[in-house]
Design a protein around this motif. Structure first.
Motif, short mmCIF file in Angstrom:
data_model
loop_
_atom_site.label_atom_id
_atom_site.label_comp_id
_atom_site.label_asym_id
_atom_site.label_seq_id
_atom_site.Cartn_x
_atom_site.Cartn_y
_atom_site.Cartn_z
N TRP A 7 0.84 -1.18 0.00
CA TRP A 7 0.00 0.00 0.00
C TRP A 7 0.89 1.24 0.00
CZ3 TRP A 7 -0.31 4.09 3.38
CH2 TRP A 7 -1.41 4.92 3.26
N TRP A 55 -1.94 -4.74 -0.24
CA TRP A 55 -3.17 -5.11 -0.94
C TRP A 55 -3.06 -6.58 -1.32
CZ3 TRP A 55 -7.10 -1.92 -0.90
CH2 TRP A 55 -6.89 -0.55 -0.87
N ARG A 62 -8.01 -5.66 -6.60
CA ARG A 62 -7.76 -5.59 -5.16
C ARG A 62 -8.95 -6.21 -4.44
NH1 ARG A 62 -6.07 0.76 -4.87
NH2 ARG A 62 -3.99 0.54 -5.77
#
Length: 65
Positions: A7, A55, A62
């Motif tokens: 992320w 993720w 995602r």
């Protein structure tokens, strides 16, 4: 194939959307507010000296963190 992608702060809105879109019955607090998630973001809760968020990407989408 499932991948894990780190992320980044540029993903803040997507993370807020993910965390506020559903209930989290097995996590303290249930469904967080957008404000609460943004406060945690600012405090380094998801990415800081003591934390890293990734993720979960499945088939290019995602699907979680």
């Amino acid at each position: 194939m499932t991948d894990f992608v780190r992320w980044t702060p540029a993903d803040a809105d997507a993370l807020v959307e993910l965390l506020t879109a559903e209930d989290w019955p097995f996590h303290a607090g249930g469904r967080p507010s957008a404000e609460a998630v943004r406060e945690r973001l600012a405090a380094g809760f998801y990415d800081g000296p003591d934390a890293r968020t990734f993720w979960i990407v499945d088939g290019g989408e995602r699907v979680g963190i």
